[in-house]
Design an enzyme around this catalytic site. Structure first.
Site, PDB file in Angstrom:
ATOM      1  N   ASP A  98      -3.205  -2.027  -4.650  1.00 30.90           N
ATOM      2  CA  ASP A  98      -3.944  -3.221  -5.072  1.00 30.90           C
ATOM      3  C   ASP A  98      -3.088  -4.479  -4.975  1.00 30.90           C
ATOM      4  OD1 ASP A  98      -5.950  -1.503  -5.657  1.00 30.90           O
ATOM      5  OD2 ASP A  98      -6.118  -2.019  -7.788  1.00 30.90           O
TER       6      ASP A  98
ATOM      7  N   HIS B 166       0.389  -0.231  -6.500  1.00 28.74           N
ATOM      8  CA  HIS B 166       0.379  -1.673  -6.206  1.00 28.74           C
ATOM      9  C   HIS B 166       1.430  -1.989  -5.156  1.00 28.74           C
ATOM     10  CE1 HIS B 166      -1.393  -1.352 -10.259  1.00 28.74           C
ATOM     11  NE2 HIS B 166      -2.090  -2.440  -9.937  1.00 28.74           N
TER      12      HIS B 166
END
Length: 732
Positions: free
Chosen positions: A99, A251
């Protein structure tokens, strides 16, 4: 006073009022430049989440309105047909998801780790990052990874309206189209978790997202790498329970992701050893690709968007460098002015100070007064000269006036005042005509709207006691400073012009003898060919020429002259436009001074670079201070911006107060300094920008006559001393 051209009337055959009113080019071009700069800053602020960003995160709420099949279902949620269904990744399949990227530092390292370990993943990109780093999105696609949307600005969508949600999605797709020419049907909401954590605030958003054609992807395995718990803990958090499939949340942006990269190099081999496959989501689900090719207008809109974002970043980077440069120039100039002005004041105010071996200077001087339509001012000008304490002759050169200027002077019947008439030929020609008719070797020049104090000429010629001095700059002051615009010019004259002249005097590179009050040796003028009409700043032109001929040019602070400053914005604009453009012309004309040798080369080595920096380049960059001020006030950091602005203002106020003390002026006008910085300075910026545009486009600026009101009839103080004017006498 200047040469003038007649105004043209309406075109033949054109009825009155038939012409459309157009925005003057002097306003249009600078306005367009300003708008373009602000647009670039706004765009940069938008893609850097400084504008329209919403950082609120809604706390968890009840989930009684969320269907049980969602709460108990898998991480792939499909509500596209109005019903709710979920899917899970098959056993022995892992879908790594990342993300918040792409990040210029960590995304390449994540991609390298995936490539080393022959694994595919899904990257949920934000529009802000994809717009700034499209090459990384292209690499993701080229290396076989899948792309999903993660909104544009990363807001909590449960706080947002449907209009804002649509905007976030469309902007995210626009960035993706511009980066790689595709659309994606995969979406992950910011701050999302697992299906079981869906609540009454997030579920309506998920339903709406589905109605827009998207499949919502959450996760069922959270690495919690954002906590930076250590590589081993990230691996434990990311490992599926025995044999089950998993969508793992990681991430590639948002901070230091070194632990994530290191964990990938251990996690992937370990799980592959247990029989797991690392696939894209659609590969794991055996579904059609989530990517759709974009063509036509939508593709070009995306490419244009990415281009503009890149341009805004590049331009902003240049502006930041320019801001740093102007900050250094401003502070450097202030420091140099304060230091050298103190040196100048200490030197010239010593009791034993004399200008040269031939002091005091007592030989007569010729005062040249070029005049064009100065009927309202000329009598005050001539009568102030008649009160002079120094022996002078007065020559008024009427340059084709149509208002009876010459008749007014002749009607005064004053002794030793001569009037010379000529057809309108311009100020340089008028001064040269006066020079040809002057009786004496010391030549004083002034404007027809200026008044001298009784001691002005005496103070002005004393530096000629030094035989090396070829010209002297006097202390020009604003006589009509009772109005706000007059007070602002008064500050500018005292702080800018005269403090500058002290600095340039110490550096021996005075760039300008003011037209309102200056003195020259006749021999210096004749050696450089007299006044030239090559530029619109004949005073700067002649000063530079005298420097290059090897003469010294100095500043006599006590030689005060009171001039009538423009009293309207239009008149001020016309005057400063001419000054700015003329200065540029003079710098260009004397550019070869940079390579002059010997003593005359000092001006080229020191003066010309300083004039170019402080009078041309610095004012051109100075608007950046105000552009970033506005940006900082509106979009933050507001407190730091205000503090920085007041810091600059404090430095300017200190310099201004010091200049006023040196000139023995009352400090009262400085009350308007903050307002001057906000309003008056902006006008000067636009004037200089217009001058640059005129110069770069090869335009030709004409002289414009300033309308006088005769507001300066006498200097503020007139010493009651014996007044002396030379009787008419033949030339020696």
């Amino acid at each position: 006073m200047a040469s003038r051209t007649r105004r043209r009337g309406p075109a033949k055959g054109a009825p009155d009022g038939s012409r459309r009113r157009r925005v003057p080019m002097r306003l249009l071009l600078p306005s367009l430049v300003l708008v373009a700069l602000m647009a670039m800053l706004m765009l940069r602020g938008y893609v850097h989440s400084e504008i329209l960003a919403d950082y609120r995160i809604r706390p968890a709420a009840a989930n009684d309105k969320v269907p049980q099949e969602i709460l108990k279902g898998g991480p792939v949620i499909d509500t596209r047909d109005g019903s709710a269904s979920t899917l899970r990744v098959p056993d022995n399949s892992v879908v790594l998801t990342f993300d918040d990227g792409p990040d210029p530092e960590w995304t390449p390292k994540v991609l390298d780790a995936l490539k080393r370990n022959e694994a595919h993943a899904v990257f949920f990109i934000t529009g802000t990052m994809a717009s700034r780093y499209p090459d990384l999105v292209q690499r993701m696609v080229d290396e076989g990874h899948e792309i999903g949307l993660h909104t544009f600005n990363h807001p909590d969508l449960s706080y947002q309206s449907k209009k804002r949600i649509d905007w976030e999605l469309s902007q995210n797709q626009l960035a993706l189209a511009g980066a790689v020419g595709i659309r994606s049907s995969l979406f992950r909401p910011p701050y999302s978790s697992k299906s079981v954590n869906m609540d009454n605030n997030s579920w309506p958003v998920t339903e709406y997202i589905g109605s827009r054609g998207y499949i919502t992807i959450v996760n069922d395995t959270d690495s919690e790498d954002w906590r930076k718990p250590g590589v081993d803990q990230i691996i434990r958090n990311s490992t599926p329970k025995s044999g089950q499939g998993a969508i793992v949340l990681m991430h590639d942006s948002g901070g230091d992701r070194q632990q994530t990269v290191q964990a990938l190099d251990k996690l992937i081999p370990q799980l592959k050893g247990k029989g797991y496959e690392f696939q894209n989501l659609t590969e794991a689900l055996d579904a059609p690709s989530a990517h759709t090719e974009v063509t036509g207008l939508e593709l070009w809109k995306g490419k244009a968007w990415v281009f503009l974002v890149d341009a805004s970043d590049n331009i902003t980077a240049i502006l930041v460098v320019g801001l740093a440069a102007i900050g250094s120039l401003v502070i450097g100039r202030f420091g140099l002015m304060l230091l050298l002005s103190a040196v100048h004041a200490r030197r010239t105010r010593r009791r034993d100070f004399v200008w040269g071996p031939n002091a005091p200077v007592t030989e007569p001087a010729s005062v040249l007064v070029p005049a064009y339509n100065e009927a309202k001012c000329i009598e005050s000008t001539v009568r102030s000269l008649m009160r002079s304490e120094y022996p002078i002759e007065i020559i008024v050169i009427d340059d084709g006036s149509s208002d009876g200027t010459a008749r007014i002077v002749e009607g005064l019947g004053l002794p030793n005042v001569r009037v010379i008439r000529q057809l309108n030929a311009g100020k340089p020609a008028a001064l040269n005509r006066g020079l040809a008719n002057a009786r004496y070797d010391l030549i004083v020049m002034m404007d027809g709207d200026t008044v001298f104090e009784p001691s002005t000429v005496r103070e002005l010629v004393q530096p000629f006691a030094d035989p090396r001095v070829g010209a002297v700059a006097g202390n020009a002051k604003v006589g009509n400073k009772d109005t706000l615009i007059g007070a602002w010019q008064h500050i500018e004259y005292v702080m800018g012009f005269n403090l500058d002249r002290r600095m340039y005097d110490v550096l021996q590179c005075m760039p300008t003898i003011p037209g309102a009050v200056g003195a020259f040796r006749r021999s210096a003028l004749e050696r450089v060919g007299g006044m030239s009409d090559d530029t619109l700043a004949e005073d700067t032109d002649i000063t530079m020429a005298i420097h290059r001929d090897g003469w010294r040019v100095v500043y006599a602070e006590k030689a005060r002259a009171w001039t009538e400053a423009p009293e309207s914005v239009q008149q001020l604009w016309s005057q400063r436009y001419r000054w700015s453009y003329g200065t540029m012309q003079a710098i260009w004309k004397h550019r070869r001074a940079l390579v002059d040798r010997g003593p005359s080369g000092r001006f080229g080595r020191v003066g010309l670079p300083l004039v170019s920096l402080f009078m041309v380049l610095a004012p051109l960059l100075a608007p950046l201070i105000d552009v970033f001020l506005i940006y900082g006030l509106v979009f933050g950091p507001t407190e730091k911006t205000i503090l920085a602005w007041f810091g600059v203002l404090a430095i300017q106020a200190a310099c201004a107060a010091y200049a006023f003390v040196l000139d023995r002026e009352r400090l009262t006008p400085l009350i308007s300094l903050p307002l001057q910085q906000i309003l008056y300075r902006q006008l000067m910026y636009v004037v200089l920008l217009q001058s640059w545009i005129t110069a770069l486009t090869g335009g030709r600026l004409r002289w414009q006559k300033l309308r006088r009101k005769g507001g300066v009839s006498a200097p503020p103080t007139v010493p009651t001393q014996r007044r002396q004017v030379m009787d008419e006498r033949p030339v020696r």
